[in-house]
Design an enzyme around this catalytic site. Sequence first.
Site, PDB file in Angstrom:
ATOM      1  N   ALA A 164       0.664   0.069   2.189  1.00  0.00           N
ATOM      2  CA  ALA A 164      -0.754  -0.269   2.352  1.00  0.00           C
ATOM      3  C   ALA A 164      -0.882  -1.570   3.123  1.00  0.00           C
ATOM      4  O   ALA A 164      -0.047  -2.475   2.984  1.00  0.00           O
ATOM      5  CB  ALA A 164      -1.435  -0.379   0.999  1.00  0.00           C
ATOM      6  N   HIS A 210      -3.956  -5.052  10.559  1.00  0.00           N
ATOM      7  CA  HIS A 210      -2.698  -4.337  10.604  1.00  0.00           C
ATOM      8  C   HIS A 210      -1.738  -4.886   9.556  1.00  0.00           C
ATOM      9  O   HIS A 210      -1.922  -6.001   9.040  1.00  0.00           O
ATOM     10  CB  HIS A 210      -2.074  -4.454  11.990  1.00  0.00           C
ATOM     11  N   LYS A 211      -0.735  -4.110   9.245  1.00  0.00           N
ATOM     12  CA  LYS A 211       0.228  -4.512   8.220  1.00  0.00           C
ATOM     13  C   LYS A 211       0.963  -5.786   8.605  1.00  0.00           C
ATOM     14  O   LYS A 211       1.148  -6.687   7.805  1.00  0.00           O
ATOM     15  CB  LYS A 211       1.238  -3.379   7.970  1.00  0.00           C
ATOM     16  N   ILE A 212       1.416  -5.849   9.844  1.00  0.00           N
ATOM     17  CA  ILE A 212       2.120  -7.044  10.325  1.00  0.00           C
ATOM     18  C   ILE A 212       1.239  -7.738  11.359  1.00  0.00           C
ATOM     19  O   ILE A 212       0.874  -7.143  12.368  1.00  0.00           O
ATOM     20  CB  ILE A 212       3.487  -6.692  10.928  1.00  0.00           C
TER      21      ILE A 212
END
Length: 338
Positions: free
Chosen positions: A136, A332-334
């Site tokens: 997530a 975004h995740k990263i």
Amino acid sequence: MRAAAAPGGPVGRAARQVERIAAAIRDRDVRFAFLAARGTSDNAGRYAMYLWGARNGLPLALAAPSLFTFYQQPPRLRDALVVGVSQSGQSPDIVQVLTEGRRQGCLTLAITNAPASPLAQTADFVLDIQAGPEHAVAATKTYTAELMSIAMLSAALSDDAAAWQELRAVPSWIETVLQQDETLRDLARRYRFLQQCVVIGRGYNYATAFEWSLKLKELTYVQAEPYSAADFQHGPMAMIEPGFPVLAVAPSGRMAASLLEFITYLRRQQQADLMVLSDQASSLALAQAPVSLPAGIPEWLSPLVSIVPAQLFCYHLTRGKGFDTEQPRSIHKITETR
């Protein structure tokens, strides 16, 4: 405390590395910690600021990474422990802070969920939080694992067997909180039209206020502003009107009496709408939306437990508003910042 006496189970898997890091900090006669992080990890840094300061006598400064990147005018870091906290270990600005710390001859530490990341490769020591993959976008379990890592290092630095014993109890306290999932889902229905609020915490749970607020912004798009209860009285109090939502974290501890006085004022004089996380009946009785925390949690460990009902509330509120809990819009995740 010697590594051989450190607790087993989830805490024990990283205990030997924590002990090695603590020994290196003592050997270098570190005078202060300088911590770089972004987002959720920055909130973990706020916990370290209180914890390492109060229990280990180690002052902590939160870095301004742009001094190391855009301005290229880093501060002098002599005698510092330079710490980077990042779930991914990918952000170039956090890596640059540790790079500069090593250039200045400082001891450096990466706290990360990615032990092969650029941040980890830059540091003298790596504390792998061992949270496992978190798919997530909004970080949850990596946040609590970062807090656990910070708490473990505190226990090792203080050479405190009782602290290790208290750390062992954290999973059971969290399990107790998880049993309130249905209650939190019902409360989320009550707040499904929430558009703005303030989130209040103080002391160790100043970090909880910031992280709860961040999750509300990330997942539910609510305009949620975090404050210390003390700072809130220096101006922002003026925004409170009858029915204004105030979310407060008020567990037992040295801040409890002050927080009780504050939320009593908010309810009785300002007619605020209160959601309160607490283990104290007097604080819960003031709330239109009370959430009980387990009794007996030491104040220094309460952020590891109090954030869990806050995360569950945000999860259910996100679903109630019809949004995606796994993939919030625009983020975004990263995230790689410079």
